[in-house]
Design a protein around this motif. Sequence first.
Motif, short mmCIF file in Angstrom:
data_model
loop_
_atom_site.label_atom_id
_atom_site.label_comp_id
_atom_site.label_asym_id
_atom_site.label_seq_id
_atom_site.Cartn_x
_atom_site.Cartn_y
_atom_site.Cartn_z
N ALA A 17 0.83 -1.21 0.00
CA ALA A 17 0.00 0.00 0.00
C ALA A 17 0.86 1.26 0.00
O ALA A 17 0.57 2.23 -0.71
CB ALA A 17 -0.95 0.00 1.20
N VAL A 18 1.95 1.23 0.77
CA VAL A 18 2.87 2.38 0.81
C VAL A 18 3.50 2.59 -0.57
O VAL A 18 3.57 3.72 -1.07
CB VAL A 18 3.96 2.17 1.89
CG1 VAL A 18 5.09 3.16 1.74
CG2 VAL A 18 3.35 2.25 3.28
N GLU A 19 3.93 1.52 -1.21
CA GLU A 19 4.57 1.62 -2.52
C GLU A 19 3.58 2.04 -3.61
O GLU A 19 3.93 2.78 -4.53
CB GLU A 19 5.27 0.32 -2.90
CG GLU A 19 6.46 -0.01 -2.01
CD GLU A 19 7.48 1.11 -1.90
OE1 GLU A 19 7.71 1.83 -2.90
OE2 GLU A 19 8.04 1.29 -0.80
N GLN A 20 2.33 1.58 -3.50
CA GLN A 20 1.31 2.00 -4.46
C GLN A 20 1.08 3.51 -4.35
O GLN A 20 1.00 4.21 -5.35
CB GLN A 20 -0.01 1.25 -4.23
CG GLN A 20 0.02 -0.17 -4.73
CD GLN A 20 -1.21 -0.96 -4.33
OE1 GLN A 20 -1.78 -0.76 -3.26
NE2 GLN A 20 -1.61 -1.88 -5.19
N SER A 21 1.01 3.98 -3.13
CA SER A 21 0.81 5.41 -2.89
C SER A 21 1.99 6.22 -3.42
O SER A 21 1.81 7.26 -4.05
CB SER A 21 0.62 5.64 -1.39
OG SER A 21 0.36 6.97 -1.13
N LYS A 22 3.20 5.72 -3.17
CA LYS A 22 4.40 6.41 -3.65
C LYS A 22 4.43 6.46 -5.18
O LYS A 22 4.75 7.50 -5.76
CB LYS A 22 5.65 5.70 -3.13
CG LYS A 22 6.94 6.34 -3.57
CD LYS A 22 8.15 5.59 -3.05
CE LYS A 22 9.44 6.20 -3.55
NZ LYS A 22 10.61 5.44 -3.11
N THR A 23 4.07 5.37 -5.83
CA THR A 23 4.06 5.32 -7.29
C THR A 23 3.02 6.28 -7.86
O THR A 23 3.31 7.02 -8.81
CB THR A 23 3.80 3.88 -7.77
OG1 THR A 23 4.83 3.03 -7.25
CG2 THR A 23 3.78 3.79 -9.29
N GLU A 24 1.84 6.31 -7.25
CA GLU A 24 0.81 7.25 -7.70
C GLU A 24 1.27 8.70 -7.52
O GLU A 24 1.01 9.54 -8.38
CB GLU A 24 -0.50 7.00 -6.93
CG GLU A 24 -1.17 5.70 -7.33
CD GLU A 24 -2.29 5.29 -6.38
OE1 GLU A 24 -2.63 6.08 -5.45
OE2 GLU A 24 -2.83 4.19 -6.57
N ARG A 25 1.96 8.98 -6.42
CA ARG A 25 2.49 10.33 -6.19
C ARG A 25 3.53 10.69 -7.25
O ARG A 25 3.52 11.79 -7.80
CB ARG A 25 3.09 10.45 -4.78
CG ARG A 25 3.50 11.88 -4.43
CD ARG A 25 4.11 11.99 -3.03
NE ARG A 25 5.40 11.34 -2.97
CZ ARG A 25 5.66 10.23 -2.28
NH1 ARG A 25 4.72 9.63 -1.57
NH2 ARG A 25 6.87 9.69 -2.28
N CYS A 26 4.40 9.74 -7.59
CA CYS A 26 5.41 9.98 -8.64
C CYS A 26 4.75 10.25 -9.99
O CYS A 26 5.21 11.10 -10.75
CB CYS A 26 6.37 8.80 -8.74
SG CYS A 26 7.57 8.69 -7.40
N ARG A 28 1.72 11.57 -10.48
CA ARG A 28 1.14 12.91 -10.42
C ARG A 28 2.22 13.98 -10.53
O ARG A 28 2.05 14.99 -11.22
CB ARG A 28 0.36 13.10 -9.12
CG ARG A 28 -1.02 12.47 -9.13
CD ARG A 28 -1.85 12.89 -7.92
NE ARG A 28 -1.16 12.75 -6.66
CZ ARG A 28 -1.08 11.63 -5.94
NH1 ARG A 28 -1.65 10.54 -6.38
NH2 ARG A 28 -0.45 11.61 -4.79
N LEU A 166 7.50 -1.05 -6.40
CA LEU A 166 6.12 -1.52 -6.30
C LEU A 166 6.03 -2.97 -6.78
O LEU A 166 5.37 -3.80 -6.15
CB LEU A 166 5.19 -0.63 -7.12
CG LEU A 166 3.72 -1.07 -7.22
CD1 LEU A 166 3.06 -1.10 -5.85
CD2 LEU A 166 2.95 -0.14 -8.16
#
Length: 194
Positions: A17-26, A28, A166
């Motif tokens: 979940a942390v990595e998914q969030s980080k990837t989505e932030r990257c 954006r 991820l």
Amino acid sequence: MSDQTGDALERAEAALAVEQSKTERCERELLDRIAAGLPSAVDGIARRAAQSQPEVTKQLGSGGIRALRAELADKAEQLATDVRAAQISWPHAQSVRYGEVPTRHLDAALFSYLHGRRMDVLVEVLHRHGFSVRDDGEHGAQDLINPHDLYRAEWLSPLAEAGTTLASSESRVRAVKRSDADDAVRSIWDGSQK
């Protein structure tokens, strides 16, 4: 599922979940960076067109160039809005070799998104103002604007790294689930011999 396996799965899913969030932030951040640079990039493209076709530029004069730049600035802002909200089909690590997401695959996805009608809007403005946009007469491919003019390939590196991490997290979750399934099957199989 054993308590130990349940704990391992919970940790693996939390990391995922942390990595998914980080990837989505990257994603954006990359799209925001490209969008923020579009007005300047498009103005630079117009300048190159003006320099490469001085006769057209002289014919347009300051007023014509001012009108061209204003129209291109408007189209660049529209494109920036589109880019910020883009849903790009980024490659996933499962679809590439060794669980890595190479920047060249991200570059291909971004190029594909920007190519075509998004570039054509800008090309049409240049053409309407008298600039020749074809490299080989009217039937050749336009050569004034390339999606690579709008971003730098090195901007993709953080997203590639996040995508690779991820993929590793996704792999860990699958491994824990596979191990639990193997343990369950082994237990059922061994219990059936009695």
